[in-house]
Scaffold this motif. Structure first.
Motif, PDB file in Angstrom:
ATOM      1  N   GLN A  65      51.073  32.585  45.482  1.00 36.19           N
ATOM      2  CA  GLN A  65      50.124  33.679  45.740  1.00 36.19           C
ATOM      3  C   GLN A  65      49.142  33.284  46.854  1.00 36.19           C
ATOM      4  O   GLN A  65      48.822  34.097  47.728  1.00 36.19           O
ATOM      5  CB  GLN A  65      49.343  34.049  44.468  1.00 36.19           C
ATOM      6  N   THR A  66      48.673  32.059  46.815  1.00 37.76           N
ATOM      7  CA  THR A  66      47.747  31.589  47.851  1.00 37.76           C
ATOM      8  C   THR A  66      48.431  31.586  49.211  1.00 37.76           C
ATOM      9  O   THR A  66      47.876  32.059  50.209  1.00 37.76           O
ATOM     10  CB  THR A  66      47.240  30.175  47.515  1.00 37.76           C
ATOM     11  N   TRP A  67      49.657  31.052  49.255  1.00 34.13           N
ATOM     12  CA  TRP A  67      50.400  30.994  50.506  1.00 34.13           C
ATOM     13  C   TRP A  67      50.658  32.400  51.033  1.00 34.13           C
ATOM     14  O   TRP A  67      50.507  32.672  52.226  1.00 34.13           O
ATOM     15  CB  TRP A  67      51.705  30.246  50.277  1.00 34.13           C
ATOM     16  N   ALA A 121      57.006  17.121  51.098  1.00 39.09           N
ATOM     17  CA  ALA A 121      55.822  17.168  50.230  1.00 39.09           C
ATOM     18  C   ALA A 121      55.001  18.425  50.524  1.00 39.09           C
ATOM     19  O   ALA A 121      54.503  19.072  49.596  1.00 39.09           O
ATOM     20  CB  ALA A 121      54.970  15.919  50.426  1.00 39.09           C
ATOM     21  N   ARG A 122      54.863  18.782  51.781  1.00 35.07           N
ATOM     22  CA  ARG A 122      54.115  19.979  52.139  1.00 35.07           C
ATOM     23  C   ARG A 122      54.789  21.243  51.610  1.00 35.07           C
ATOM     24  O   ARG A 122      54.140  22.139  51.082  1.00 35.07           O
ATOM     25  CB  ARG A 122      53.966  20.079  53.661  1.00 35.07           C
ATOM     26  N   ILE A 123      56.120  21.298  51.758  1.00 36.83           N
ATOM     27  CA  ILE A 123      56.855  22.452  51.250  1.00 36.83           C
ATOM     28  C   ILE A 123      56.725  22.527  49.740  1.00 36.83           C
ATOM     29  O   ILE A 123      56.569  23.621  49.167  1.00 36.83           O
ATOM     30  CB  ILE A 123      58.332  22.369  51.696  1.00 36.83           C
ATOM     31  N   SER A 124      56.764  21.391  49.086  1.00 35.60           N
ATOM     32  CA  SER A 124      56.622  21.360  47.623  1.00 35.60           C
ATOM     33  C   SER A 124      55.272  21.923  47.186  1.00 35.60           C
ATOM     34  O   SER A 124      55.190  22.710  46.246  1.00 35.60           O
ATOM     35  CB  SER A 124      56.784  19.933  47.110  1.00 35.60           C
ATOM     36  N   VAL A 125      54.212  21.543  47.881  1.00 36.27           N
ATOM     37  CA  VAL A 125      52.879  22.046  47.533  1.00 36.27           C
ATOM     38  C   VAL A 125      52.811  23.562  47.742  1.00 36.27           C
ATOM     39  O   VAL A 125      52.299  24.283  46.883  1.00 36.27           O
ATOM     40  CB  VAL A 125      51.787  21.330  48.366  1.00 36.27           C
ATOM     41  N   LEU A 126      53.343  24.044  48.858  1.00 37.43           N
ATOM     42  CA  LEU A 126      53.319  25.487  49.116  1.00 37.43           C
ATOM     43  C   LEU A 126      54.108  26.252  48.066  1.00 37.43           C
ATOM     44  O   LEU A 126      53.723  27.351  47.669  1.00 37.43           O
ATOM     45  CB  LEU A 126      53.866  25.784  50.505  1.00 37.43           C
ATOM     46  N   SER A 127      55.208  25.660  47.588  1.00 38.53           N
ATOM     47  CA  SER A 127      56.013  26.349  46.587  1.00 38.53           C
ATOM     48  C   SER A 127      55.288  26.438  45.237  1.00 38.53           C
ATOM     49  O   SER A 127      55.617  27.276  44.413  1.00 38.53           O
ATOM     50  CB  SER A 127      57.358  25.655  46.402  1.00 38.53           C
ATOM     51  N   GLU A 128      54.303  25.587  45.028  1.00 42.59           N
ATOM     52  CA  GLU A 128      53.538  25.629  43.787  1.00 42.59           C
ATOM     53  C   GLU A 128      52.361  26.597  43.856  1.00 42.59           C
ATOM     54  O   GLU A 128      51.712  26.861  42.849  1.00 42.59           O
ATOM     55  CB  GLU A 128      53.031  24.226  43.438  1.00 42.59           C
ATOM     56  N   LEU A 129      52.077  27.122  45.037  1.00 44.18           N
ATOM     57  CA  LEU A 129      50.956  28.041  45.234  1.00 44.18           C
ATOM     58  C   LEU A 129      51.431  29.320  45.931  1.00 44.18           C
ATOM     59  O   LEU A 129      50.914  29.688  46.995  1.00 44.18           O
ATOM     60  CB  LEU A 129      49.876  27.371  46.093  1.00 44.18           C
ATOM     61  N   ALA A 172      48.836  35.062  50.525  1.00 45.59           N
ATOM     62  CA  ALA A 172      47.566  35.621  51.019  1.00 45.59           C
ATOM     63  C   ALA A 172      47.265  35.117  52.424  1.00 45.59           C
ATOM     64  O   ALA A 172      46.843  35.890  53.292  1.00 45.59           O
ATOM     65  CB  ALA A 172      46.431  35.267  50.067  1.00 45.59           C
ATOM     66  N   TYR A 173      47.477  33.824  52.649  1.00 47.60           N
ATOM     67  CA  TYR A 173      47.251  33.284  53.992  1.00 47.60           C
ATOM     68  C   TYR A 173      48.201  33.902  55.012  1.00 47.60           C
ATOM     69  O   TYR A 173      47.802  34.251  56.127  1.00 47.60           O
ATOM     70  CB  TYR A 173      47.389  31.764  54.003  1.00 47.60           C
ATOM     71  N   LEU A 174      49.474  34.036  54.634  1.00 50.47           N
ATOM     72  CA  LEU A 174      50.437  34.639  55.555  1.00 50.47           C
ATOM     73  C   LEU A 174      50.052  36.070  55.897  1.00 50.47           C
ATOM     74  O   LEU A 174      50.190  36.499  57.041  1.00 50.47           O
ATOM     75  CB  LEU A 174      51.836  34.603  54.957  1.00 50.47           C
ATOM     76  N   SER A 175      49.553  36.810  54.914  1.00 48.22           N
ATOM     77  CA  SER A 175      49.122  38.187  55.164  1.00 48.22           C
ATOM     78  C   SER A 175      47.970  38.232  56.162  1.00 48.22           C
ATOM     79  O   SER A 175      47.898  39.128  57.000  1.00 48.22           O
ATOM     80  CB  SER A 175      48.686  38.850  53.858  1.00 48.22           C
ATOM     81  N   ARG A 176      47.078  37.263  56.067  1.00 51.55           N
ATOM     82  CA  ARG A 176      45.949  37.209  57.013  1.00 51.55           C
ATOM     83  C   ARG A 176      46.398  36.760  58.395  1.00 51.55           C
ATOM     84  O   ARG A 176      45.887  37.231  59.404  1.00 51.55           O
ATOM     85  CB  ARG A 176      44.871  36.248  56.508  1.00 51.55           C
TER      86      ARG A 176
END
Length: 88
Positions: free
Chosen positions: A54-56, A44-52, A58-62
């Motif tokens: 650009q947001t994911w 479920a967590r992976i599914s949510v990240l795959s739907e976002l 951006a967080y990884l870049s930070r």
């Protein structure tokens, strides 16, 4: 030629990998994951990240510079320094 060998190559590939592919397809259809070392909520967590994406991203870049600051050079490359940040 390579093209003349393609049917035999493809046949060998299918005979070797088809059972695994069918098993994975069945598990995906039933919502099961092969990774039993993770919690039940991981898919479920992976599914949510795959739907976002650009947001994911951006967080990884930070986070990347912060994570790299916790790494140390080893003989085989860089790795997380497990002792850094511990109270001594």
């Amino acid at each position: 030629s390579v093209l003349s060998e393609l049917p035999q190559t493809w046949s060998a590939y299918l005979s070797r990998w088809s059972p695994l592919i069918r098993s994975l397809e069945t598990d995906l259809e039933l919502g099961r994951a092969h990774d039993t070392k993770r919690g039940e909520d991981t898919p479920a967590r992976i599914s949510v990240l795959s739907e976002l994406p650009q947001t994911w991203s951006a967080y990884l870049s930070r986070w990347s510079p912060l994570i790299r600051s916790l790494e140390t050079d080893l003989e085989l490359g860089r790795a997380h320094d497990t002792k850094r940040g511990e109270d001594t």
